[in-house]
Design a protein around this motif. Structure first.
Motif, PDB file in Angstrom:
ATOM      1  N   ILE A 109      13.496  -6.655 -25.680  1.00  0.00           N
ATOM      2  CA  ILE A 109      13.642  -7.915 -24.951  1.00  0.00           C
ATOM      3  C   ILE A 109      14.321  -8.962 -25.834  1.00  0.00           C
ATOM      4  O   ILE A 109      15.212  -9.706 -25.391  1.00  0.00           O
ATOM      5  N   VAL A 110      13.917  -9.010 -27.104  1.00  0.00           N
ATOM      6  CA  VAL A 110      14.501  -9.975 -28.042  1.00  0.00           C
ATOM      7  C   VAL A 110      15.984  -9.674 -28.272  1.00  0.00           C
ATOM      8  O   VAL A 110      16.794 -10.596 -28.414  1.00  0.00           O
ATOM      9  N   VAL A 111      16.362  -8.384 -28.285  1.00  0.00           N
ATOM     10  CA  VAL A 111      17.776  -8.016 -28.451  1.00  0.00           C
ATOM     11  C   VAL A 111      18.608  -8.567 -27.297  1.00  0.00           C
ATOM     12  O   VAL A 111      19.715  -9.086 -27.506  1.00  0.00           O
ATOM     13  N   VAL A 112      18.074  -8.475 -26.071  1.00  0.00           N
ATOM     14  CA  VAL A 112      18.789  -9.035 -24.911  1.00  0.00           C
ATOM     15  C   VAL A 112      18.950 -10.546 -25.070  1.00  0.00           C
ATOM     16  O   VAL A 112      20.030 -11.110 -24.834  1.00  0.00           O
ATOM     17  N   ILE A 113      17.869 -11.205 -25.492  1.00  0.00           N
ATOM     18  CA  ILE A 113      17.933 -12.657 -25.705  1.00  0.00           C
ATOM     19  C   ILE A 113      18.926 -12.987 -26.812  1.00  0.00           C
ATOM     20  O   ILE A 113      19.687 -13.957 -26.720  1.00  0.00           O
ATOM     21  N   GLY A 114      18.941 -12.160 -27.864  1.00  0.00           N
ATOM     22  CA  GLY A 114      19.877 -12.368 -28.961  1.00  0.00           C
ATOM     23  C   GLY A 114      21.318 -12.240 -28.510  1.00  0.00           C
ATOM     24  O   GLY A 114      22.194 -13.006 -28.933  1.00  0.00           O
ATOM     25  N   PHE A 115      21.577 -11.260 -27.631  1.00  0.00           N
ATOM     26  CA  PHE A 115      22.926 -11.099 -27.082  1.00  0.00           C
ATOM     27  C   PHE A 115      23.354 -12.338 -26.313  1.00  0.00           C
ATOM     28  O   PHE A 115      24.462 -12.860 -26.514  1.00  0.00           O
ATOM     29  N   ILE A 116      22.481 -12.824 -25.446  1.00  0.00           N
ATOM     30  CA  ILE A 116      22.804 -14.011 -24.647  1.00  0.00           C
ATOM     31  C   ILE A 116      23.066 -15.211 -25.552  1.00  0.00           C
ATOM     32  O   ILE A 116      24.033 -15.956 -25.369  1.00  0.00           O
ATOM     33  N   ASN A 161      31.716  -3.404 -29.812  1.00  0.00           N
ATOM     34  CA  ASN A 161      31.540  -4.599 -30.632  1.00  0.00           C
ATOM     35  C   ASN A 161      30.425  -5.483 -30.073  1.00  0.00           C
ATOM     36  O   ASN A 161      29.606  -6.029 -30.822  1.00  0.00           O
ATOM     37  N   THR A 162      30.363  -5.597 -28.743  1.00  0.00           N
ATOM     38  CA  THR A 162      29.316  -6.393 -28.094  1.00  0.00           C
ATOM     39  C   THR A 162      27.941  -5.794 -28.348  1.00  0.00           C
ATOM     40  O   THR A 162      26.968  -6.516 -28.614  1.00  0.00           O
ATOM     41  N   ILE A 163      27.841  -4.468 -28.270  1.00  0.00           N
ATOM     42  CA  ILE A 163      26.560  -3.805 -28.522  1.00  0.00           C
ATOM     43  C   ILE A 163      26.096  -4.065 -29.956  1.00  0.00           C
ATOM     44  O   ILE A 163      24.926  -4.377 -30.208  1.00  0.00           O
ATOM     45  N   ILE A 164      27.026  -3.953 -30.908  1.00  0.00           N
ATOM     46  CA  ILE A 164      26.674  -4.190 -32.311  1.00  0.00           C
ATOM     47  C   ILE A 164      26.192  -5.621 -32.517  1.00  0.00           C
ATOM     48  O   ILE A 164      25.177  -5.871 -33.177  1.00  0.00           O
ATOM     49  N   TRP A 165      26.914  -6.585 -31.915  1.00  0.00           N
ATOM     50  CA  TRP A 165      26.505  -7.987 -32.038  1.00  0.00           C
ATOM     51  C   TRP A 165      25.140  -8.232 -31.384  1.00  0.00           C
ATOM     52  O   TRP A 165      24.333  -9.017 -31.890  1.00  0.00           O
ATOM     53  N   SER A 166      24.888  -7.577 -30.268  1.00  0.00           N
ATOM     54  CA  SER A 166      23.595  -7.734 -29.587  1.00  0.00           C
ATOM     55  C   SER A 166      22.457  -7.275 -30.481  1.00  0.00           C
ATOM     56  O   SER A 166      21.434  -7.961 -30.617  1.00  0.00           O
ATOM     57  N   VAL A 167      22.641  -6.106 -31.102  1.00  0.00           N
ATOM     58  CA  VAL A 167      21.600  -5.566 -31.981  1.00  0.00           C
ATOM     59  C   VAL A 167      21.407  -6.455 -33.202  1.00  0.00           C
ATOM     60  O   VAL A 167      20.278  -6.781 -33.588  1.00  0.00           O
ATOM     61  N   LEU A 168      22.540  -6.884 -33.810  1.00  0.00           N
ATOM     62  CA  LEU A 168      22.440  -7.741 -34.989  1.00  0.00           C
ATOM     63  C   LEU A 168      21.736  -9.061 -34.661  1.00  0.00           C
ATOM     64  O   LEU A 168      20.823  -9.487 -35.377  1.00  0.00           O
ATOM     65  N   ALA A 169      22.172  -9.714 -33.584  1.00  0.00           N
ATOM     66  CA  ALA A 169      21.573 -10.997 -33.205  1.00  0.00           C
ATOM     67  C   ALA A 169      20.102 -10.818 -32.853  1.00  0.00           C
ATOM     68  O   ALA A 169      19.258 -11.650 -33.220  1.00  0.00           O
ATOM     69  N   GLY A 170      19.774  -9.720 -32.144  1.00  0.00           N
ATOM     70  CA  GLY A 170      18.393  -9.461 -31.780  1.00  0.00           C
ATOM     71  C   GLY A 170      17.513  -9.213 -32.986  1.00  0.00           C
ATOM     72  O   GLY A 170      16.384  -9.726 -33.066  1.00  0.00           O
ATOM     73  N   LEU A 171      18.017  -8.441 -33.949  1.00  0.00           N
ATOM     74  CA  LEU A 171      17.233  -8.162 -35.162  1.00  0.00           C
ATOM     75  C   LEU A 171      17.009  -9.426 -35.974  1.00  0.00           C
ATOM     76  O   LEU A 171      15.918  -9.645 -36.521  1.00  0.00           O
ATOM     77  N   ILE A 172      18.033 -10.265 -36.068  1.00  0.00           N
ATOM     78  CA  ILE A 172      17.881 -11.535 -36.806  1.00  0.00           C
ATOM     79  C   ILE A 172      16.857 -12.427 -36.117  1.00  0.00           C
ATOM     80  O   ILE A 172      15.970 -13.006 -36.772  1.00  0.00           O
ATOM     81  N   ALA A 228      26.702 -19.109 -28.111  1.00  0.00           N
ATOM     82  CA  ALA A 228      27.028 -19.808 -29.353  1.00  0.00           C
ATOM     83  C   ALA A 228      28.522 -19.718 -29.649  1.00  0.00           C
ATOM     84  O   ALA A 228      29.176 -20.733 -29.969  1.00  0.00           O
ATOM     85  N   PHE A 229      29.098 -18.520 -29.538  1.00  0.00           N
ATOM     86  CA  PHE A 229      30.522 -18.359 -29.820  1.00  0.00           C
ATOM     87  C   PHE A 229      31.380 -18.947 -28.702  1.00  0.00           C
ATOM     88  O   PHE A 229      32.521 -19.369 -28.941  1.00  0.00           O
ATOM     89  N   ARG A 230      30.838 -18.963 -27.485  1.00  0.00           N
ATOM     90  CA  ARG A 230      31.579 -19.581 -26.380  1.00  0.00           C
ATOM     91  C   ARG A 230      31.710 -21.082 -26.607  1.00  0.00           C
ATOM     92  O   ARG A 230      32.780 -21.663 -26.414  1.00  0.00           O
ATOM     93  N   VAL A 231      30.602 -21.720 -27.026  1.00  0.00           N
ATOM     94  CA  VAL A 231      30.633 -23.154 -27.319  1.00  0.00           C
ATOM     95  C   VAL A 231      31.598 -23.431 -28.470  1.00  0.00           C
ATOM     96  O   VAL A 231      32.324 -24.435 -28.477  1.00  0.00           O
ATOM     97  N   GLY A 232      31.627 -22.521 -29.450  1.00  0.00           N
ATOM     98  CA  GLY A 232      32.521 -22.691 -30.580  1.00  0.00           C
ATOM     99  C   GLY A 232      33.966 -22.360 -30.271  1.00  0.00           C
ATOM    100  O   GLY A 232      34.848 -22.564 -31.128  1.00  0.00           O
TER     101      GLY A 232
END
Length: 411
Positions: A193-200, A271-282, A205-209
């Motif tokens: 669940i946290v990984v999904v939240i991390g992806f969002i 690339n999106t999957i990798i970012w989702s996992v990384l953001a979720g783990l962090i 964050a990058f969209r705003v940037g």
């Protein structure tokens, strides 16, 4: 104000009201745990207020749904934004039905966030209303998709109740091997669940940037352009950099997508999957650092005093209600429409296959529940696993596996 703009405004209002409802459900539950005097009366009072607010959110969501329908000229389920928005609305409808039957305030603390997360996920995708392709211009679209989504929504409530059952009954202090497996299973579900939240969170964050990198790839004498909205850890297979926006000192992708990944957007999706996992783990690590304990163990005390048998019953009843609705919408009506649109009832399209897998799984659940007496933790784990299959059918198949049912707006 244009009708579609009016619709978008009510989508935002519904999202914000659901967030307020979630906070109020939290106040109701936390107050019951911490309040020394008359905690049940406190929960009853705040529970009514929370339910009223979530119902107001549903009203706003319904206004979005019907004004979007009128503005677009077709039921809003034609792309990923529209379908996931409708699914979140159906989840609140299913929750409302179950809440009226069982009056369990705590269920809102777990069911409403599912709708919030799915709404936030929906907003990741392009929100422009698009005309329907000829094969979708049929009233069967309304019947098939809405009934399938409603059935899946009751599965979502079954997941919420089943997961609450596990959080309530798993012994998080035990060192026994079987209990440790249960603890790891609960923690993995929370991590997912946290990984999904991390992806969002990372996408927004990058969209705003305003982040963007662009690659070109030549396939069969045709040059295609691939835009990345997240820093490209993975580049498309055999592609050239057209523009690259540096991030944290990274001036080029770390590697390119493997050759066996088919499709112009395969690298971007990986690339999106990798970012989702990384953001979720962090995000998960930060939460663990703040709580100084596993998430399951931290949530467990909130559910003390809750009747586990009631949660088990809600899990079963939700799935029992959703199963015939899903059967009609996702299988029977879908096959009838397929015969009309494509001249065959079944074609082994990936979405059809996974809809069948979902149906078979919940058929097994009901069989084991009714014939073998699988209740309690066994039933709860099946409910959790079943909803993961549902989400893969809705998200994984649409975004990863190409087929006739791939939604527009997934790029």
């Amino acid at each position: 104000m244009k009708l579609l703009d009016f619709s978008s405004m009510f989508f935002t209002i519904a999202f914000l009201v659901y967030c307020v409802a979630f906070i109020l459900y939290g106040v109701a539950v936390m107050g019951r745990v911490w309040r020394n005097r008359d905690p049940e009366q406190h929960m009853k009072k705040w529970g009514r207020l929370s339910f009223l607010v979530s119902t107001l959110g549903l009203v706003a969501h319904l206004i979005y749904f019907f004004t979007r329908w009128a503005g677009a000229g077709h039921i809003p389920v034609s792309n990923m934004f529209e379908f996931m928005s409708t699914l979140s609305m159906m989840i609140i409808i299913a929750f409302t039905v179950i809440f009226i039957i069982y009056r369990k305030t705590l269920l809102g603390l777990f069911a409403v966030p599912i709708a919030i997360i799915i709404m936030a996920y929906a907003a990741v995708f392009p929100q422009e209303a698009q005309p329907l392709i000829p094969s979708l211009q049929s009233w069967w679209l309304q019947v098939h998709v809405t009934m399938a989504a409603l059935g899946e929504s009751f599965f979502a409530i079954g997941f919420a109740a089943g997961f609450m059952y596990l959080l309530r009954t798993v012994d998080f202090n035990s060192k026994e091997k079987s209990d440790r497996r249960q603890q790891r299973g609960v923690e993995f579900t929370l991590l997912s669940i946290v990984v999904v939240i991390g992806f969002i969170a990372s996408v927004y964050a990058f969209r705003v940037g305003g982040y963007e990198s662009v690659f070109t790839q030549e396939q069969e004498s045709k040059v295609s352009r691939v835009e990345y909205k997240l820093p490209p850890i993975v580049a498309p297979y055999q592609s050239k950099v057209e523009s690259f926006q540096s991030f944290l000192g990274m001036k080029e992708p770390l590697f390119e997508a493997p050759s066996w990944m088919v499709g112009i957007n395969a690298g971007r999706k990986l690339n999106t999957i990798i970012w989702s996992v990384l953001a979720g783990l962090i995000l998960y690590a930060l939460i663990r650092l703040i709580l100084r304990k596993p998430l399951g163990r931290a949530i467990h005390p909130l559910l003390k005093g809750l009747d586990a048998d009631d949660l088990d019953e809600i899990t079963y009843r939700s799935i029992a209600i959703g199963f015939p609705i899903f059967t009609l919408g996702a299988l029977i009506f879908a096959m009838m429409w397929a015969q009309i649109a494509w001249g065959r009832f079944w074609g082994w399209d990936p979405k059809e296959v996974w809809a069948l897998i979902t149906w078979l799984f919940y058929s097994v659940y009901l069989h084991l529940r009714l014939s073998r007496g699988w209740q309690g933790k066994k039933s709860a784990w099946l409910a959790v696993l079943g909803f993961m299959i549902v989400m893969f059918t809705l998200v994984g198949v649409n975004l990863v596996i190409a087929g006739l049912h791939s939604y527009a707006g997934t790029n």
